[in-house]
Design a protein around this motif. Structure first.
Motif, PDB file in Angstrom:
ATOM      1  N   HIS A   1       0.838  -1.209   0.000  1.00 23.63           N
ATOM      2  CA  HIS A   1       0.000   0.000   0.000  1.00 23.63           C
ATOM      3  C   HIS A   1       0.868   1.253   0.000  1.00 23.63           C
ATOM      4  N   TRP A   2       1.876   1.259   0.902  1.00 24.41           N
ATOM      5  CA  TRP A   2       2.723   2.457   0.984  1.00 24.41           C
ATOM      6  C   TRP A   2       3.541   2.641  -0.284  1.00 24.41           C
ATOM      7  N   GLU A   3       3.855   1.540  -0.925  1.00 21.46           N
ATOM      8  CA  GLU A   3       4.611   1.633  -2.174  1.00 21.46           C
ATOM      9  C   GLU A   3       3.812   2.437  -3.208  1.00 21.46           C
ATOM     10  N   GLN A   4       2.496   2.159  -3.250  1.00 25.00           N
ATOM     11  CA  GLN A   4       1.643   2.897  -4.192  1.00 25.00           C
ATOM     12  C   GLN A   4       1.643   4.386  -3.865  1.00 25.00           C
ATOM     13  N   GLN A   5       1.570   4.687  -2.565  1.00 21.52           N
ATOM     14  CA  GLN A   5       1.537   6.099  -2.170  1.00 21.52           C
ATOM     15  C   GLN A   5       2.865   6.787  -2.489  1.00 21.52           C
ATOM     16  N   LEU A   6       3.955   6.100  -2.144  1.00 16.94           N
ATOM     17  CA  LEU A   6       5.269   6.710  -2.366  1.00 16.94           C
ATOM     18  C   LEU A   6       5.603   6.816  -3.851  1.00 16.94           C
ATOM     19  N   THR A   7       5.010   5.938  -4.655  1.00 22.87           N
ATOM     20  CA  THR A   7       5.246   6.008  -6.100  1.00 22.87           C
ATOM     21  C   THR A   7       4.720   7.335  -6.663  1.00 22.87           C
ATOM     22  N   LYS A   8       3.650   7.861  -6.039  1.00 27.97           N
ATOM     23  CA  LYS A   8       3.150   9.176  -6.459  1.00 27.97           C
ATOM     24  C   LYS A   8       4.259  10.223  -6.326  1.00 27.97           C
ATOM     25  N   LEU A   9       5.003  10.103  -5.210  1.00 32.70           N
ATOM     26  CA  LEU A   9       6.092  11.061  -4.980  1.00 32.70           C
ATOM     27  C   LEU A   9       7.234  10.838  -5.972  1.00 32.70           C
ATOM     28  N   LEU A  10       7.529   9.558  -6.228  1.00 30.03           N
ATOM     29  CA  LEU A  10       8.621   9.247  -7.157  1.00 30.03           C
ATOM     30  C   LEU A  10       8.327   9.835  -8.535  1.00 30.03           C
ATOM     31  N   TYR A  11       7.103   9.609  -9.033  1.00 34.36           N
ATOM     32  CA  TYR A  11       6.781  10.098 -10.383  1.00 34.36           C
ATOM     33  C   TYR A  11       6.816  11.629 -10.429  1.00 34.36           C
ATOM     34  N   GLY A  12       6.384  12.251  -9.317  1.00 36.98           N
ATOM     35  CA  GLY A  12       6.453  13.717  -9.249  1.00 36.98           C
ATOM     36  C   GLY A  12       7.895  14.196  -9.295  1.00 36.98           C
ATOM     37  N   ASP A  13       8.749  13.553  -8.504  1.00 37.13           N
ATOM     38  CA  ASP A  13      10.159  13.971  -8.450  1.00 37.13           C
ATOM     39  C   ASP A  13      10.867  13.710  -9.781  1.00 37.13           C
ATOM     40  N   LEU A  14      10.530  12.609 -10.429  1.00 38.50           N
ATOM     41  CA  LEU A  14      11.161  12.326 -11.725  1.00 38.50           C
ATOM     42  C   LEU A  14      10.761  13.406 -12.734  1.00 38.50           C
ATOM     43  N   GLU A  15       9.508  13.845 -12.655  1.00 39.15           N
ATOM     44  CA  GLU A  15       9.049  14.909 -13.552  1.00 39.15           C
ATOM     45  C   GLU A  15       9.836  16.197 -13.275  1.00 39.15           C
ATOM     46  N   LEU A  16      10.044  16.454 -11.990  1.00 40.84           N
ATOM     47  CA  LEU A  16      10.790  17.657 -11.611  1.00 40.84           C
ATOM     48  C   LEU A  16      12.220  17.581 -12.143  1.00 40.84           C
ATOM     49  N   ILE A  17      12.837  16.409 -12.046  1.00 45.09           N
ATOM     50  CA  ILE A  17      14.207  16.255 -12.567  1.00 45.09           C
ATOM     51  C   ILE A  17      14.215  16.518 -14.066  1.00 45.09           C
ATOM     52  N   ARG A  18      13.201  16.001 -14.733  1.00 40.05           N
ATOM     53  CA  ARG A  18      13.138  16.171 -16.182  1.00 40.05           C
ATOM     54  C   ARG A  18      13.024  17.661 -16.533  1.00 40.05           C
ATOM     55  N   SER A  19      12.230  18.386 -15.749  1.00 36.87           N
ATOM     56  CA  SER A  19      12.076  19.829 -16.000  1.00 36.87           C
ATOM     57  C   SER A  19      13.378  20.572 -15.741  1.00 36.87           C
ATOM     58  N   VAL A  20      14.089  20.154 -14.703  1.00 38.62           N
ATOM     59  CA  VAL A  20      15.276  20.902 -14.273  1.00 38.62           C
ATOM     60  C   VAL A  20      16.505  20.584 -15.131  1.00 38.62           C
ATOM     61  N   THR A  21      16.641  19.306 -15.505  1.00 39.79           N
ATOM     62  CA  THR A  21      17.905  18.911 -16.156  1.00 39.79           C
ATOM     63  C   THR A  21      17.825  18.788 -17.670  1.00 39.79           C
ATOM     64  N   GLY A  22      16.644  18.725 -18.213  1.00 41.42           N
ATOM     65  CA  GLY A  22      16.536  18.521 -19.664  1.00 41.42           C
ATOM     66  C   GLY A  22      16.880  17.084 -20.008  1.00 41.42           C
ATOM     67  N   ASP A  23      17.561  16.895 -21.150  1.00 42.80           N
ATOM     68  CA  ASP A  23      17.806  15.529 -21.613  1.00 42.80           C
ATOM     69  C   ASP A  23      18.859  14.818 -20.751  1.00 42.80           C
ATOM     70  N   ILE A  24      18.635  13.533 -20.581  1.00 40.49           N
ATOM     71  CA  ILE A  24      19.569  12.686 -19.824  1.00 40.49           C
ATOM     72  C   ILE A  24      19.776  11.419 -20.653  1.00 40.49           C
ATOM     73  N   PRO A  25      21.018  10.933 -20.758  1.00 47.09           N
ATOM     74  CA  PRO A  25      21.231   9.703 -21.540  1.00 47.09           C
ATOM     75  C   PRO A  25      20.356   8.550 -21.019  1.00 47.09           C
ATOM     76  N   ARG A  26      19.983   7.684 -21.954  1.00 41.87           N
ATOM     77  CA  ARG A  26      19.007   6.637 -21.639  1.00 41.87           C
ATOM     78  C   ARG A  26      19.434   5.765 -20.453  1.00 41.87           C
ATOM     79  N   ASP A  27      20.696   5.324 -20.498  1.00 42.35           N
ATOM     80  CA  ASP A  27      21.162   4.436 -19.424  1.00 42.35           C
ATOM     81  C   ASP A  27      21.135   5.136 -18.073  1.00 42.35           C
TER      82      ASP A  27
END
Lengths: 275, 292
Positions: free
Chosen positions: A64-90
């Motif tokens: 259950h907590w994994e589902q809740q924390l995944t909301k935070l993970l996806y939000g933070d990943l989006e923030l990284i994408r906004s801040v850093t731009g492109d990142i190599p695939r690996d």
């Protein structure tokens, strides 16, 4: 009767044989004895059914907590994408993997905390679960992309924490305003006092509703942040419960933050990070 | 001695007649103890029936004057709140003694009117006992619950938009004082809205992964159009509804502006979040937490 006699006879024969063997070979006897002791020590203690059940509950609740924390993970990943731009695939796959590991770790800590995992579990899980993921992502970002990108992300996270504190201060003062009919000047003074002496424990009173003599109180608020800014009549109506936050404040804050995610809409899994 | 065939038949008939009575324990077979057991069962049954009987007189205070259930305390708090408003008026507008007296009188009359209204409800239900096992009793109970909610709302709204206190403000304050008080009231309204926006944006901050610039721009859009809310009622539910109100507020913001500042993925999540806010809006309006 015959059976018992036969049994006793067999036991006696065995004892005689063992004693004979031991007498014949003392080294072997010592070695076997040591083995037996070692086996006794290595053998897992009988499983306490309550403990088994607790571990099962932890496992289930961690999902259950994994589902809740995944909301935070996806939000933070989006923030990284906004801040850093492109990142190599690996690199981005590695960062996402580290984020998922942090989610699993955080979920387990929360579940252990929930089902009484002892003092150590409580200490481990008393940190902010949102920070746990952000910290893991920042570390991974520094490792796989670079320090400037990690610094940019960390700076955004720090600003977000400040916004959360500001929001908490506003929420506290808005509740006080509802009870005490503050003027704008009083609200500003109390805000400044709260920010100056800020502790996350001050937010505990916002969780649920606490009443004394039918009047809402906010446990954990230091009186000297509030009382000096009130009029005489307001002061009479302001109930101080400085120590009302009590033990386990950090844990209650953790639950508050997690509960706040209940009604949050999760972002979709962004394939850019995972594929 | 052998029984004849007709004697056997006769015994069989008698047995057949007696057997059900024996098995079921007919009343003529019961002893004194059995009678006691029957009475106990009847009493238990009666008590179970009685436990479904609700005496409304006993329920009124607990349900009308939450959370304490104490009428005197609730009324004093209500008056205390209004007198605090008078103090705030004094602080902001520097009232004369005469003005202050008028406001205090208006506050007391508002509370007295609320007590009268509540007493009318009390008289309507005085001495009534309803049976919750009976459909008519269940309906009466539902009506009573609705009235209790209305009484609670009445107490919360004392001094609100339709109160004497509000009406008197325009007549008692001079022009300069009115401007000062209007500005003060607007600041209070904005502050309350700001706390709702903060609560909602704190959640969106995490799930949309907003940058500070995005967050601030969205907040600015929300602050341009403060919704009319009853903050006192909203805060009665802790922090539960505030994020929904904020998301509903976003549904009234120009979408093109939001679209321009967010990534496609953020837009998608935000659209779903706004859907949640819209879904809750009907309930919030019914609860008179949200007015638009």
């Amino acid at each position: 009767m015959t059976v018992i006699d036969r049994g006793r006879g067999a036991w006696l024969k065995t004892v005689v044989a063992v004693v004979g063997t031991l007498a014949a070979s003392p080294e072997l006897a010592t070695s076997r004895a040591e083995e037996a002791v070692a086996k006794t020590n290595d053998a897992p203690p009988a499983e306490d059914p309550a403990e088994v059940q607790r571990r099962q509950q932890i496992k289930q609740q961690a999902t259950h907590w994994e589902q809740q924390l995944t909301k935070l993970l996806y939000g933070d990943l989006e923030l990284i994408r906004s801040v850093t731009g492109d990142i190599p695939r690996d690199a981005r796959k590695a960062i996402a993997r580290d984020g998922e590991k942090a989610v699993k770790q955080g979920a387990l800590q929360l579940a252990e905390l929930q089902f009484g995992g002892g003092k150590r579990a409580k200490e481990k899980a008393s940190g902010d679960p949102t920070e746990l993921i952000s910290t893991a992502l920042a570390k991974s970002l520094a490792e796989h992309v670079g320090s400037p990108q990690a610094a940019a992300f960390t700076s955004q996270i720090a600003e977000r924490s400040e916004r959360r504190q500001t929001a908490a201060v506003h929420a506290i003062v808005a509740v006080l305003d509802g009870e005490l009919f503050l003027t704008a000047a009083q609200r500003e003074q109390i805000e400044r006092s709260l920010v100056g002496k800020w502790s996350d424990a001050m937010t505990v009173g916002l969780e649920g509703m606490h009443f004394v003599d039918g009047r809402r109180v906010l446990p954990g608020l230091p009186a000297d942040c509030i009382s000096p800014h009130l009029t005489e009549s307001q002061r009479k109506l302001f109930t101080v419960q400085e120590n009302g936050a009590g033990n386990g404040t950090a844990q209650r804050q953790t639950w508050m933050r997690m509960n706040a995610l209940n009604s949050a809409q999760s972002a979709a899994r962004d394939p850019w990070w995972f594929e | 001695m052998k029984a004849s065939g007709s004697g056997k038949t006769c015994r069989s008939v008698v047995l057949a007649l007696l057997l059900p009575g024996l098995v079921c324990g007919g009343p003529w077979l019961r002893g004194e103890d059995d009678t006691v057991v029957d009475a106990a069962a009847r009493r238990a049954n009666d008590q179970s029936q009685q436990s479904q009987q609700v005496m409304l007189d006993q329920q009124m205070n607990g349900m009308f004057f939450q959370p304490s259930g104490n009428e005197e305390q609730a009324v004093q708090q209500c008056l205390g709140r209004l007198l605090l408003e008078v103090s705030a008026l004094d602080e902001v507008c520097q009232l004369s003694d005469g003005q202050r007296l008028k406001f205090e009188t208006a506050a007391r009359l508002d509370v007295a009117q609320a007590i009268d209204d509540i007493d009318a409800v009390r008289r309507r239900y005085a001495g009534q006992t309803i049976n919750l096992q009976d459909p008519a009793g269940q309906q009466a109970w539902q009506r009573f619950l609705q009235e209790a909610q209305a009484v609670q709302a009445r107490l919360q709204d004392v001094g609100g938009g339709k109160s004497l206190m509000t009406k008197v403000i325009a007549g008692v304050l001079d022009d300069v004082q009115q401007v000062a008080w209007r500005r003060e009231s607007e600041r209070r309204r904005l502050y309350q809205w700001q706390s709702v926006v903060d609560a909602g944006m704190a959640q969106l901050d995490l799930t949309l992964g907003l940058t500070s610039a995005q967050h601030d721009a969205m907040c600015a859009l929300l602050m341009e159009k403060p919704l009319r809310i009853n903050h006192a009622k909203l805060s009665l539910h802790g922090n539960h509804f505030a994020p929904y109100v904020c998301k509903y507020g976003l549904s009234l913001v120009d979408w093109a502006k939001l679209e321009a500042m967010l990534s496609k993925r953020q837009q998608k999540t935000l659209r779903e979040s706004i859907g949640q806010g819209k879904g809750m809006a009907m309930h919030l309006k019914q609860q008179q937490i949200l007015f638009e």
